[in-house]
Write an enzyme that holds these catalytic residues in place. Structure first.
Site, mmCIF file in Angstrom:
data_model
loop_
_atom_site.group_PDB
_atom_site.id
_atom_site.type_symbol
_atom_site.label_atom_id
_atom_site.label_comp_id
_atom_site.label_asym_id
_atom_site.label_seq_id
_atom_site.Cartn_x
_atom_site.Cartn_y
_atom_site.Cartn_z
ATOM 1 N N ALA A 48 1.900 7.711 -70.765
ATOM 2 C CA ALA A 48 1.603 6.307 -71.053
ATOM 3 C C ALA A 48 2.480 5.367 -70.235
ATOM 4 O O ALA A 48 1.994 4.401 -69.637
ATOM 5 C CB ALA A 48 1.780 6.033 -72.550
ATOM 6 N N GLU A 49 3.789 5.637 -70.189
ATOM 7 C CA GLU A 49 4.686 4.753 -69.440
ATOM 8 C C GLU A 49 4.360 4.784 -67.959
ATOM 9 O O GLU A 49 4.408 3.762 -67.286
ATOM 10 C CB GLU A 49 6.159 5.125 -69.669
ATOM 11 C CG GLU A 49 7.090 4.238 -68.887
ATOM 12 C CD GLU A 49 8.349 3.828 -69.633
ATOM 13 O OE1 GLU A 49 9.118 3.062 -69.039
ATOM 14 O OE2 GLU A 49 8.539 4.255 -70.775
ATOM 15 N N SER A 50 3.995 5.940 -67.450
ATOM 16 C CA SER A 50 3.644 6.052 -66.037
ATOM 17 C C SER A 50 2.414 5.215 -65.713
ATOM 18 O O SER A 50 2.411 4.465 -64.727
ATOM 19 C CB SER A 50 3.392 7.522 -65.675
ATOM 20 O OG SER A 50 4.561 8.284 -65.891
ATOM 21 N N SER A 53 3.132 1.498 -66.064
ATOM 22 C CA SER A 53 4.027 1.067 -64.983
ATOM 23 C C SER A 53 3.287 0.952 -63.654
ATOM 24 O O SER A 53 3.564 0.037 -62.860
ATOM 25 C CB SER A 53 5.199 2.038 -64.838
ATOM 26 O OG SER A 53 6.025 1.981 -65.982
#
Length: 129
Positions: A48-50, A53
């Site tokens: 999710a963060e990837s 981002s």
């Protein structure tokens, strides 16, 4: 942006689509499990963060800025033991100083595994970056 030697490469995350409006990727369950053999919740957070981002970075570039993650939360809905999961990130908010994305992670049966939200701050690129 090269993926060689990154966490994405280590975890087997493959991005198939990337724009500020939509980021899509897959990640294998194998190699990303916790001791019970289930997909690790932290792996879902990395996915999710990837994705959030990447979308944020593409948006930030229009302002000559870079994106850094400042908040993430995730709700894990169901366990996954095998196969591949897919993450789809769509923007909630695309501003000049912050962005927020919703990321939905699903299994191969299109069942929701995780819902996450990531917020990035858009900052001036550090010198030499």
């Amino acid at each position: 942006m090269g993926m060689e030697g990154t966490l994405l490469q280590l975890m087997g995350i493959v991005v198939s689509e990337a724009s500020p409006e939509l980021v899509v990727a897959t990640m294998p369950v194998k190699g990303n499990t916790q001791p019970y053999g289930l997909l690790h919740g932290g792996a879902s957070c990395v996915l999710a963060e990837s994705l959030g981002s990447i979308g944020s970075a593409l948006h930030a570039a229009t302002y000559g800025k870079v994106a850094v993650g400042v908040d993430i939360n995730a709700t894990h809905h169901r366990a996954v033991r095998e196969g591949v999961v897919k993450g789809v990130a769509t923007p909630i908010y695309l501003g000049r100083t912050t962005t927020s994305y919703e990321v939905i992670v699903t299994d191969e049966r299109d069942k929701r595994v995780c819902t996450a939200r990531i917020t990035c701050q858009l900052i001036q690129a550090p010198p030499g970056s």
